[in-house]
Design an enzyme around this catalytic site. Sequence first.
Site, short mmCIF file in Angstrom:
data_model
loop_
_atom_site.label_atom_id
_atom_site.label_comp_id
_atom_site.label_asym_id
_atom_site.label_seq_id
_atom_site.Cartn_x
_atom_site.Cartn_y
_atom_site.Cartn_z
N ASP A 43 0.84 -1.20 0.00
CA ASP A 43 0.00 0.00 0.00
C ASP A 43 0.87 1.25 0.00
O ASP A 43 1.52 1.56 0.99
CB ASP A 43 -0.90 0.00 1.24
CG ASP A 43 -1.88 1.17 1.23
OD1 ASP A 43 -2.99 1.00 0.72
OD2 ASP A 43 -1.52 2.26 1.72
N TYR A 48 3.00 9.73 -0.70
CA TYR A 48 4.08 9.19 0.15
C TYR A 48 5.44 9.41 -0.50
O TYR A 48 6.48 9.21 0.13
CB TYR A 48 3.89 7.69 0.43
CG TYR A 48 2.58 7.30 1.09
CD1 TYR A 48 1.73 8.27 1.62
CD2 TYR A 48 2.20 5.97 1.20
CE1 TYR A 48 0.52 7.91 2.21
CE2 TYR A 48 1.01 5.60 1.79
CZ TYR A 48 0.17 6.59 2.29
OH TYR A 48 -1.02 6.22 2.87
N LYS A 73 -2.52 5.67 -4.59
CA LYS A 73 -3.64 6.60 -4.33
C LYS A 73 -3.45 7.91 -5.07
O LYS A 73 -2.33 8.41 -5.22
CB LYS A 73 -3.74 6.89 -2.82
CG LYS A 73 -3.74 5.64 -1.96
CD LYS A 73 -3.98 5.93 -0.50
CE LYS A 73 -3.71 4.69 0.34
NZ LYS A 73 -2.31 4.53 0.73
N HIS A 107 -7.50 9.46 -2.48
CA HIS A 107 -6.87 9.52 -1.15
C HIS A 107 -7.70 10.32 -0.13
O HIS A 107 -7.69 10.02 1.06
CB HIS A 107 -5.48 10.15 -1.29
CG HIS A 107 -4.51 9.78 -0.22
ND1 HIS A 107 -3.17 9.63 -0.46
CD2 HIS A 107 -4.67 9.53 1.10
CE1 HIS A 107 -2.56 9.31 0.68
NE2 HIS A 107 -3.45 9.24 1.63
P1 NAP Z 1 0.53 1.92 11.96
O1 NAP Z 1 0.69 0.75 11.08
O2 NAP Z 1 -0.66 2.05 12.83
O3 NAP Z 1 1.78 2.05 12.95
C1 NAP Z 1 3.09 2.08 12.51
C2 NAP Z 1 3.99 2.27 13.75
O4 NAP Z 1 3.95 1.09 14.56
C3 NAP Z 1 5.41 2.52 13.38
O5 NAP Z 1 5.91 3.49 14.30
C4 NAP Z 1 6.10 1.17 13.62
O6 NAP Z 1 7.44 1.36 14.00
C5 NAP Z 1 5.28 0.61 14.77
N1 NAP Z 1 5.20 -0.87 14.75
C6 NAP Z 1 4.92 -1.66 13.67
N2 NAP Z 1 4.88 -2.97 14.04
C7 NAP Z 1 5.13 -2.99 15.37
C8 NAP Z 1 5.24 -4.04 16.32
N3 NAP Z 1 5.04 -5.31 15.96
N4 NAP Z 1 5.53 -3.73 17.61
C9 NAP Z 1 5.71 -2.43 17.97
N5 NAP Z 1 5.65 -1.39 17.12
C10 NAP Z 1 5.34 -1.67 15.82
O7 NAP Z 1 0.64 3.31 11.14
P2 NAP Z 1 0.52 3.82 9.65
O8 NAP Z 1 1.79 3.54 8.92
O9 NAP Z 1 0.07 5.22 9.74
O10 NAP Z 1 -0.66 2.98 9.00
C11 NAP Z 1 -0.45 1.81 8.23
C12 NAP Z 1 -0.58 2.09 6.74
O11 NAP Z 1 -1.86 2.63 6.42
C13 NAP Z 1 0.38 3.17 6.19
O12 NAP Z 1 1.70 2.73 6.07
C14 NAP Z 1 -0.28 3.53 4.88
O13 NAP Z 1 0.00 2.58 3.90
C15 NAP Z 1 -1.75 3.51 5.30
N6 NAP Z 1 -2.27 4.85 5.67
C16 NAP Z 1 -3.23 5.42 4.89
C17 NAP Z 1 -3.75 6.66 5.21
C18 NAP Z 1 -4.82 7.26 4.33
O14 NAP Z 1 -5.14 8.46 4.47
N7 NAP Z 1 -5.39 6.50 3.40
C19 NAP Z 1 -3.31 7.36 6.35
C20 NAP Z 1 -2.34 6.76 7.13
C21 NAP Z 1 -1.83 5.51 6.80
P3 NAP Z 1 8.68 0.74 13.14
O15 NAP Z 1 8.48 1.12 11.70
O16 NAP Z 1 9.87 1.38 13.78
O17 NAP Z 1 8.62 -0.74 13.36
#
Ligand code: NAP
Length: 283
Positions: A43, A48, A73, A107
């Site tokens: 994704d 990004y 997106k 998006h």
């Molecule tokens: P998330 O997946 O909720 O959290 C990521 C955080 O959690 C990072 O700081 C990561 O650190 C940590 N983490 C990951 N696995 C872990 C584990 N097993 N134990 C402890 N910490 C852990 O946040 P997100 O990246 O915002 O959301 C996921 C995806 O959703 C994004 O990458 C993106 O593709 C998508 N997204 C879409 C939108 C939208 O508007 N459509 C908005 C936000 C996100 P490390 O990397 O240091 O491991």
Amino acid sequence: MQYVTLNNGIEMPILGFGVFQIPAEDTEQAVTQALAAGYRLLDTAAAYENEEAVGRAIKNSGIPREELFVTTKLWVQDAPAEINTRRAFETSLNKLGLDFVDLYLMHQPYGDVYGQWRAMEALHREGLAKAIGVANFYPDRLVDLILNNEITPAVNQIETHPFFQRTADQELMAGHGVQIQSWGGFAEGKNDLFTNPVLAGIGQEHGKSVAQVVLRWLVQRGVVTIPKSIRPERMAENIDVFDFELTGEQMAAIATLDTGHTLFFDHHDPEMVTWLAQRRLNA
Ligand code: NAP
């Protein structure tokens, strides 16, 4: 891996890898490691600014294209959307080095939403986007889009995590054939998610981490999830959620954590709308 079937018959892995906030220079390595760990859903987004790196990792992996599910997106673009949406899509496709994407998402629910959607419908009909969907659409906007267009979005990717569970929204979307996908499944660690006592207690009962409990909870709810990590050991941990099951009691305990509110930003806030509108890509 489990799959969900989208409203146009396309199969989508229920768990994938998100690359938001991974700097472009680190993304190729992260995606290469994620693919090695077994992730097949990737994704990304034009916003990004790491699509090229995702594309390089895909190319170098040697994994057959049909085994991958790639999402990108469309950013909020200037009018006329018909022209700019196609141009933005082609830019993304070129950066990814692909002939088609599996899922193209609008998006944000702003700008010339209808013009963008009609242009996305055309891309879908041409086979360039196997499925099209939206992100960050609250129910009113989503229903309006569905009622006044030909193609119903296959997916709505929205903030969904233990503190903002979106159960009613999921039900409404299911009623319209729209698959819910979670972004920020860990709430990016906000509210001390990774040390939450309810989640940690459930993890102990299964010999699993808090992260695994959260992802399992999403999977059991039928929510597609895309955890982000730059660490290989966490990538492996996050995909290892298909060998245990949460009980009804445990699901009910997690349900009590819902605050019903965003932990990130309010899409109804005019300041937020203005801030997003000011971001220009492909200028
Ligand atoms: P998330 O997946 O909720 O959290 C990521 C955080 O959690 C990072 O700081 C990561 O650190 C940590 N983490 C990951 N696995 C872990 C584990 N097993 N134990 C402890 N910490 C852990 O946040 P997100 O990246 O915002 O959301 C996921 C995806 O959703 C994004 O990458 C993106 O593709 C998508 N997204 C879409 C939108 C939208 O508007 N459509 C908005 C936000 C996100 P490390 O990397 O240091 O491991």
